[in-house]
Design a protein around this motif. Structure first.
Motif, PDB file in Angstrom:
ATOM      1  N   GLU A   1       0.817  -1.202   0.000  1.00  0.00           N
ATOM      2  CA  GLU A   1       0.000   0.000   0.000  1.00  0.00           C
ATOM      3  C   GLU A   1       0.857   1.262   0.000  1.00  0.00           C
ATOM      4  O   GLU A   1       0.543   2.240  -0.671  1.00  0.00           O
ATOM      5  N   LYS A   2       1.967   1.233   0.740  1.00  0.00           N
ATOM      6  CA  LYS A   2       2.870   2.385   0.758  1.00  0.00           C
ATOM      7  C   LYS A   2       3.492   2.599  -0.618  1.00  0.00           C
ATOM      8  O   LYS A   2       3.593   3.723  -1.094  1.00  0.00           O
ATOM      9  N   VAL A   3       3.913   1.511  -1.251  1.00  0.00           N
ATOM     10  CA  VAL A   3       4.514   1.613  -2.582  1.00  0.00           C
ATOM     11  C   VAL A   3       3.476   2.121  -3.579  1.00  0.00           C
ATOM     12  O   VAL A   3       3.760   2.985  -4.410  1.00  0.00           O
ATOM     13  N   ALA A   4       2.263   1.605  -3.506  1.00  0.00           N
ATOM     14  CA  ALA A   4       1.205   2.017  -4.431  1.00  0.00           C
ATOM     15  C   ALA A   4       0.839   3.488  -4.249  1.00  0.00           C
ATOM     16  O   ALA A   4       0.378   4.132  -5.190  1.00  0.00           O
ATOM     17  N   ALA A   5       1.077   4.029  -3.062  1.00  0.00           N
ATOM     18  CA  ALA A   5       0.698   5.403  -2.782  1.00  0.00           C
ATOM     19  C   ALA A   5       1.723   6.425  -3.273  1.00  0.00           C
ATOM     20  O   ALA A   5       1.454   7.615  -3.300  1.00  0.00           O
ATOM     21  N   ILE A   6       2.896   5.970  -3.688  1.00  0.00           N
ATOM     22  CA  ILE A   6       3.923   6.891  -4.173  1.00  0.00           C
ATOM     23  C   ILE A   6       3.530   7.374  -5.569  1.00  0.00           C
ATOM     24  O   ILE A   6       3.234   6.583  -6.454  1.00  0.00           O
TER      25      ILE A   6
ATOM     26  N   THR B   1       7.110  12.329  -6.139  1.00  0.00           N
ATOM     27  CA  THR B   1       6.660  13.673  -5.770  1.00  0.00           C
ATOM     28  C   THR B   1       5.909  13.668  -4.448  1.00  0.00           C
ATOM     29  O   THR B   1       5.459  14.702  -3.999  1.00  0.00           O
ATOM     30  N   GLY B   2       5.747  12.532  -3.854  1.00  0.00           N
ATOM     31  CA  GLY B   2       4.984  12.437  -2.618  1.00  0.00           C
ATOM     32  C   GLY B   2       4.106  11.225  -2.662  1.00  0.00           C
ATOM     33  O   GLY B   2       4.321  10.310  -3.440  1.00  0.00           O
TER      34      GLY B   2
END
Length: 80
Positions: free
Chosen positions: A58-63, A72-73
């Motif tokens: 989920e963290k990777v997908a949110a980049i 960029t965030g």
């Protein structure tokens, strides 16, 4: 086996202990009662590893990336 609560383990800790549990069960040199306890601990460890992997995905997908492919965030991850 360590007595660390599974809920406090990192992915790496849970995975390492899960490998040890599987190894002991595969050797078959433990009593039935201990085998059951090991199996239960292994199931908890597997669940913890899966949860930690999902968090990472989920963290990777949110980049988000800009037009040049630079991060960029992050953006919120939707449930859909």
């Amino acid at each position: 086996m360590p007595d660390t609560p599974v809920s406090e383990m990192s992915f790496e800790q849970a995975m390492k202990e899960l490998e040890q549990v599987v190894g002991r069960l595969e050797r078959g040199d433990v009593a039935l009662d201990e085998s059951i306890t090991l199996y239960e601990r292994g199931a908890e460890l597997k669940k913890r590893c899966e949860a930690k992997l999902k968090e990472a995905e989920e963290k990777v997908a949110a980049i988000t990336l800009d037009s040049e492919g630079q991060p960029t965030g992050t953006r919120p991850v939707s449930d859909d």
